[in-house]
Design a protein around this motif. Structure first.
Motif, PDB file in Angstrom:
ATOM      1  N   SER A  25       0.858  -1.187   0.000  1.00 55.01           N
ATOM      2  CA  SER A  25       0.000   0.000   0.000  1.00 55.01           C
ATOM      3  C   SER A  25       0.898   1.243   0.000  1.00 55.01           C
ATOM      4  CB  SER A  25      -0.863  -0.023   1.270  1.00 55.01           C
ATOM      5  OG  SER A  25      -1.468   1.216   1.499  1.00 55.01           O
ATOM      6  N   ASP A  26       0.349   2.366  -0.388  1.00 54.35           N
ATOM      7  CA  ASP A  26       1.085   3.628  -0.324  1.00 54.35           C
ATOM      8  C   ASP A  26       1.006   4.266   1.061  1.00 54.35           C
ATOM      9  OD1 ASP A  26       1.887   3.513  -2.985  1.00 54.35           O
ATOM     10  OD2 ASP A  26       0.093   4.559  -3.693  1.00 54.35           O
ATOM     11  N   THR A  27       0.211   3.688   1.957  1.00 59.51           N
ATOM     12  CA  THR A  27       0.002   4.256   3.290  1.00 59.51           C
ATOM     13  C   THR A  27       1.267   4.145   4.133  1.00 59.51           C
ATOM     14  OG1 THR A  27      -2.334   3.686   3.205  1.00 59.51           O
ATOM     15  CG2 THR A  27      -1.421   4.132   5.381  1.00 59.51           C
ATOM     16  N   TYR A  45       0.402  -2.942   4.154  1.00 63.07           N
ATOM     17  CA  TYR A  45      -0.033  -3.875   3.126  1.00 63.07           C
ATOM     18  C   TYR A  45      -1.532  -4.064   3.251  1.00 63.07           C
ATOM     19  CZ  TYR A  45       4.810  -5.600   2.709  1.00 63.07           C
ATOM     20  OH  TYR A  45       6.151  -5.717   2.514  1.00 63.07           O
ATOM     21  N   SER A  46      -2.185  -4.308   2.132  1.00 59.95           N
ATOM     22  CA  SER A  46      -3.576  -4.756   2.148  1.00 59.95           C
ATOM     23  C   SER A  46      -3.546  -6.269   2.021  1.00 59.95           C
ATOM     24  CB  SER A  46      -4.355  -4.137   0.990  1.00 59.95           C
ATOM     25  OG  SER A  46      -4.422  -2.727   1.153  1.00 59.95           O
ATOM     26  N   ILE A  47      -4.548  -6.918   2.595  1.00 62.30           N
ATOM     27  CA  ILE A  47      -4.638  -8.380   2.540  1.00 62.30           C
ATOM     28  C   ILE A  47      -5.703  -8.757   1.521  1.00 62.30           C
ATOM     29  CG2 ILE A  47      -5.170 -10.479   3.825  1.00 62.30           C
ATOM     30  CD1 ILE A  47      -4.335  -8.963   6.363  1.00 62.30           C
ATOM     31  N   ALA A 101      -8.034  -3.406   3.300  1.00 58.81           N
ATOM     32  CA  ALA A 101      -7.043  -2.350   3.052  1.00 58.81           C
ATOM     33  C   ALA A 101      -6.219  -2.014   4.288  1.00 58.81           C
ATOM     34  CB  ALA A 101      -7.749  -1.097   2.542  1.00 58.81           C
ATOM     35  N   ASP A 102      -4.911  -1.934   4.089  1.00 57.93           N
ATOM     36  CA  ASP A 102      -3.967  -1.498   5.127  1.00 57.93           C
ATOM     37  C   ASP A 102      -4.086  -2.300   6.426  1.00 57.93           C
ATOM     38  OD1 ASP A 102      -3.084   0.425   3.333  1.00 57.93           O
ATOM     39  OD2 ASP A 102      -4.366   1.989   4.167  1.00 57.93           O
ATOM     40  N   ALA A 103      -4.330  -3.601   6.313  1.00 53.31           N
ATOM     41  CA  ALA A 103      -4.549  -4.443   7.489  1.00 53.31           C
ATOM     42  C   ALA A 103      -3.273  -5.061   8.049  1.00 53.31           C
ATOM     43  CB  ALA A 103      -5.555  -5.540   7.156  1.00 53.31           C
TER      44      ALA A 103
END
Length: 93
Positions: free
Chosen positions: A39-41, A54-56, A64-66
């Motif tokens: 992810s870009d987060t 990362y997203s799962i 998202a972003d988990a």
């Protein structure tokens, strides 16, 4: 053995997690990296440093972003380098 499960899929399991602030950080080798999408987060912790997310993806559904990691943690958190932690509905235990 500690497992991280989301949407009925075991994302990680390990006998070698590092627990920090109530979160289990799994060694990257014990994580099914094919289930994670970068992810870009980013976020910042004053004592751990900058986190990347990362997203799962499991069973066609994305969380998202988990998952997050500290690629270059500060010295105080050096034990979690190369480890990944989970949240946002991921069951860890």
């Amino acid at each position: 053995m500690v497992k991280a499960t989301w949407n009925g899929d075991v994302i990680a399991d390990s006998d070698n997690t590092v627990e920090v602030e109530g979160n289990h950080y799994f060694p990257r080798d014990d994580v099914k990296m094919d289930r994670l999408v970068p992810s870009d987060t980013k976020s910042h912790c004053p004592w751990k440093g900058e986190a990347s997310y990362y997203s799962i993806k499991a069973d066609g559904i994305t969380n998202a972003d988990a998952a997050w990691t500290y690629e270059e943690p500060k010295q105080a958190a050096s034990e979690i380098k190369g480890h990944i932690a989970f949240w946002k509905g991921v069951e860890v235990g």
